[in-house]
Write a protein that holds these residues in place. Structure first.
Motif, mmCIF file in Angstrom:
data_model
loop_
_atom_site.group_PDB
_atom_site.id
_atom_site.type_symbol
_atom_site.label_atom_id
_atom_site.label_comp_id
_atom_site.label_asym_id
_atom_site.label_seq_id
_atom_site.Cartn_x
_atom_site.Cartn_y
_atom_site.Cartn_z
ATOM 1 N N TYR A 188 47.998 49.483 10.796
ATOM 2 C CA TYR A 188 47.332 48.972 11.993
ATOM 3 C C TYR A 188 47.635 49.852 13.209
ATOM 4 O O TYR A 188 48.656 50.543 13.250
ATOM 5 C CB TYR A 188 47.821 47.552 12.316
ATOM 6 N N THR A 189 46.725 49.790 14.194
ATOM 7 C CA THR A 189 47.046 50.279 15.536
ATOM 8 C C THR A 189 47.129 49.059 16.453
ATOM 9 O O THR A 189 46.353 48.112 16.310
ATOM 10 C CB THR A 189 45.993 51.263 16.077
ATOM 11 N N VAL A 190 48.089 49.107 17.370
ATOM 12 C CA VAL A 190 48.333 47.970 18.259
ATOM 13 C C VAL A 190 48.256 48.446 19.709
ATOM 14 O O VAL A 190 48.954 49.389 20.095
ATOM 15 C CB VAL A 190 49.719 47.348 17.992
ATOM 16 N N THR A 191 47.388 47.823 20.499
ATOM 17 C CA THR A 191 47.289 48.105 21.926
ATOM 18 C C THR A 191 47.661 46.842 22.689
ATOM 19 O O THR A 191 47.193 45.752 22.351
ATOM 20 C CB THR A 191 45.853 48.514 22.319
ATOM 21 N N VAL A 192 48.496 46.982 23.700
ATOM 22 C CA VAL A 192 48.869 45.830 24.528
ATOM 23 C C VAL A 192 48.475 46.098 25.968
ATOM 24 O O VAL A 192 48.365 47.246 26.405
ATOM 25 C CB VAL A 192 50.380 45.522 24.444
ATOM 26 N N SER A 193 48.259 45.037 26.736
ATOM 27 C CA SER A 193 47.896 45.179 28.144
ATOM 28 C C SER A 193 48.309 43.936 28.911
ATOM 29 O O SER A 193 48.495 42.864 28.339
ATOM 30 C CB SER A 193 46.385 45.411 28.295
ATOM 31 N N SER A 194 48.451 44.115 30.210
ATOM 32 C CA SER A 194 48.869 43.011 31.072
ATOM 33 C C SER A 194 47.738 42.021 31.329
ATOM 34 O O SER A 194 47.985 40.876 31.730
ATOM 35 C CB SER A 194 49.383 43.549 32.406
ATOM 36 N N HIS A 195 46.497 42.442 31.125
ATOM 37 C CA HIS A 195 45.303 41.619 31.288
ATOM 38 C C HIS A 195 44.376 41.902 30.117
ATOM 39 O O HIS A 195 44.520 42.921 29.439
ATOM 40 C CB HIS A 195 44.584 41.936 32.605
ATOM 41 N N ALA A 196 43.420 41.024 29.880
ATOM 42 C CA ALA A 196 42.492 41.238 28.758
ATOM 43 C C ALA A 196 41.750 42.558 28.904
ATOM 44 O O ALA A 196 41.485 43.252 27.930
ATOM 45 C CB ALA A 196 41.519 40.071 28.661
ATOM 46 N N LYS A 197 41.419 42.925 30.139
ATOM 47 C CA LYS A 197 40.769 44.205 30.428
ATOM 48 C C LYS A 197 41.041 44.548 31.890
ATOM 49 O O LYS A 197 41.482 43.710 32.673
ATOM 50 C CB LYS A 197 39.267 44.133 30.158
ATOM 51 N N LEU A 198 40.777 45.797 32.262
ATOM 52 C CA LEU A 198 41.070 46.267 33.612
ATOM 53 C C LEU A 198 40.403 45.407 34.679
ATOM 54 O O LEU A 198 41.015 45.074 35.700
ATOM 55 C CB LEU A 198 40.628 47.729 33.766
ATOM 56 N N ASP A 199 39.130 45.044 34.465
ATOM 57 C CA ASP A 199 38.406 44.285 35.486
ATOM 58 C C ASP A 199 39.079 42.954 35.813
ATOM 59 O O ASP A 199 38.958 42.448 36.930
ATOM 60 C CB ASP A 199 36.956 44.044 35.050
ATOM 61 N N SER A 234 52.911 44.470 54.496
ATOM 62 C CA SER A 234 51.457 44.320 54.407
ATOM 63 C C SER A 234 51.049 43.777 53.033
ATOM 64 O O SER A 234 51.704 44.033 52.025
ATOM 65 C CB SER A 234 50.769 45.667 54.644
ATOM 66 N N THR A 235 49.959 43.020 53.017
ATOM 67 C CA THR A 235 49.424 42.498 51.762
ATOM 68 C C THR A 235 48.869 43.636 50.914
ATOM 69 O O THR A 235 48.202 44.532 51.428
ATOM 70 C CB THR A 235 48.316 41.467 52.049
ATOM 71 N N LYS A 236 49.145 43.590 49.611
ATOM 72 C CA LYS A 236 48.729 44.668 48.713
ATOM 73 C C LYS A 236 47.423 44.305 48.004
ATOM 74 O O LYS A 236 47.159 43.147 47.699
ATOM 75 C CB LYS A 236 49.809 44.947 47.666
ATOM 76 N N ALA A 237 46.626 45.327 47.734
ATOM 77 C CA ALA A 237 45.418 45.177 46.914
ATOM 78 C C ALA A 237 45.400 46.308 45.895
ATOM 79 O O ALA A 237 46.049 47.344 46.088
ATOM 80 C CB ALA A 237 44.162 45.204 47.775
ATOM 81 N N PHE A 238 44.645 46.121 44.809
ATOM 82 C CA PHE A 238 44.610 47.109 43.728
ATOM 83 C C PHE A 238 43.179 47.563 43.468
ATOM 84 O O PHE A 238 42.242 46.758 43.490
ATOM 85 C CB PHE A 238 45.220 46.516 42.462
ATOM 86 N N PHE A 239 43.043 48.878 43.212
ATOM 87 C CA PHE A 239 41.748 49.484 42.959
ATOM 88 C C PHE A 239 41.853 50.413 41.756
ATOM 89 O O PHE A 239 42.947 50.774 41.321
ATOM 90 C CB PHE A 239 41.285 50.271 44.187
ATOM 91 N N ALA A 264 34.671 47.959 50.127
ATOM 92 C CA ALA A 264 33.581 47.941 49.150
ATOM 93 C C ALA A 264 33.954 48.865 48.009
ATOM 94 O O ALA A 264 34.124 50.077 48.188
ATOM 95 C CB ALA A 264 32.274 48.392 49.800
ATOM 96 N N ALA A 265 34.102 48.287 46.806
ATOM 97 C CA ALA A 265 34.543 49.048 45.645
ATOM 98 C C ALA A 265 33.661 48.717 44.451
ATOM 99 O O ALA A 265 32.644 48.027 44.582
ATOM 100 C CB ALA A 265 36.017 48.736 45.358
ATOM 101 N N LYS A 266 34.036 49.207 43.262
ATOM 102 C CA LYS A 266 33.285 48.961 42.032
ATOM 103 C C LYS A 266 34.229 48.496 40.933
ATOM 104 O O LYS A 266 35.430 48.771 40.956
ATOM 105 C CB LYS A 266 32.570 50.235 41.568
ATOM 106 N N LEU A 267 33.663 47.813 39.946
ATOM 107 C CA LEU A 267 34.420 47.488 38.743
ATOM 108 C C LEU A 267 34.360 48.681 37.785
ATOM 109 O O LEU A 267 33.801 49.727 38.119
ATOM 110 C CB LEU A 267 33.883 46.215 38.103
ATOM 111 N N ALA A 296 42.147 42.539 36.155
ATOM 112 C CA ALA A 296 43.213 42.849 37.121
ATOM 113 C C ALA A 296 42.650 43.209 38.486
ATOM 114 O O ALA A 296 43.409 43.464 39.424
ATOM 115 C CB ALA A 296 44.075 43.993 36.601
ATOM 116 N N LEU A 297 41.322 43.236 38.601
ATOM 117 C CA LEU A 297 40.670 43.590 39.869
ATOM 118 C C LEU A 297 39.962 42.381 40.481
ATOM 119 O O LEU A 297 39.026 42.531 41.255
ATOM 120 C CB LEU A 297 39.662 44.728 39.633
ATOM 121 N N THR A 298 40.417 41.189 40.150
ATOM 122 C CA THR A 298 39.866 39.970 40.737
ATOM 123 C C THR A 298 40.556 39.701 42.070
ATOM 124 O O THR A 298 41.781 39.750 42.160
ATOM 125 C CB THR A 298 40.086 38.771 39.793
#
Length: 280
Positions: free
Chosen positions: A93-104, A198-203, A172-175, A106-108
């Motif tokens: 098997y190959t195993v991939t893990v992530s902190s969220h189901a997908k990158l988007d 300051s409040t942090k945001a992620f892009f 104004a950004a993109k997914l 984490a951009l909510t």
């Protein structure tokens, strides 16, 4: 916001059976089932380079690809107790893990740091990314996943040296499809005199983001200025520093810190008219 602490993690509900099974029992025929237990480590959320073990992977996600599939490449499946009790067919098997189901995911809103990494069966394996791991029938295979630094970029807006008032900032950004629009809003309370406060945001790493500032300075009220700047690479801290000079102009600097978190470099500096908001 996910937190990371130094501790040992054991995800599987059942312990490895290898020590109590005979060799014949361990080497069961193909078609019998085994399980996977995960230990995940990552650099601590853009505050220190120290690699730390995730205290609890229950809120993390995985994609296990092989004779039996768990999750998908596009949207990983939540780990929790579900993975501990999930039966995998004997095989590679190959195993991939992530902190969220997908990158988007984490951009909510203002977003969170997004981590992703490959699983390996040796905790010190540095031979590459996609490494096959083996599930043994009748046993639990322990898999180690090292995610390293965050895959997105963090931003803070700082108003030290600005003699006016920043009422709001809209980004104004993109997914990840680079088409779907995303808007991130900062209030006056989100903008402080230091990056830490300051409040942090992620892009997305390297993304070109358009910021619209609404400000008061001197006799000018509710003025707006659009500024386009690029985020740094993966795992970088970015600071938009807003200042004003004696001539009544406003200087905006984009400072990006690399993943080593050493001295920052001014990557772009823009001066605008306080009266019109136009670039000078």
């Amino acid at each position: 916001m996910k937190k990371f602490f130094m501790c040992v993690v054991a995800v599987a509900a059942t312990m490895s059976l290898t020590s109590c099974l005979s060799e014949d029992e361990v080497n069961l025929e193909k078609g019998n089932m085994g399980r996977i237990a995960l230990t995940i480590s990552a650099e601590n959320e853009l505050t220190t380079r120290a690699v730390q073990t995730v205290s609890s992977p229950d809120g993390w996600y995985a994609f296990v690809n092989g004779p039996t599939t768990y999750g998908t490449a596009a949207s990983h499946r939540a780990i929790g107790s579900d993975l501990a009790d999930f039966d995998f067919a004997y095989g590679s098997y190959t195993v991939t893990v992530s902190s969220h189901a997908k990158l988007d995911d984490a951009l909510t809103g203002k977003g969170e740091a997004y981590y992703e990494g490959w699983g390996k069966q040796l905790s010190n394996d540095t031979s590459g990314d996609s490494i096959a791991v083996t599930v043994v029938a009748g046993s639990t295979s322990h898999v180690y996943a090292t995610c390293g630094k965050a895959k997105n970029a963090r931003l803070a807006i700082v108003n030290a040296g600005f003699s006016g008032t920043i009422n709001s900032v809209t980004a104004a950004a993109k997914l990840s499809d680079n088409t779907t629009a995303r808007q991130v809003s900062f209030t006056a309370e989100d903008v402080k005199s230091t990056e830490e406060a300051s409040t942090k945001a992620f892009f997305r790493a390297g993304e070109s983001v358009t910021f619209t500032f609404n400000y008061n300075i001197g006799t000018y009220s509710n003025k707006t200025a659009p500024i386009t700047m690029a985020m740094g690479g993966a795992g970088t801290r970015n600071v938009l520093s807003i200042k004003s000079d004696a001539n009544g102009n406003i200087q905006i600097m984009n400072i990006s810190y690399d993943d080593a978190f050493d001295e920052g470099n001014v990557t772009e500096s823009i001066t605008i008219s306080a009266e019109t908001g136009e670039k000078l």
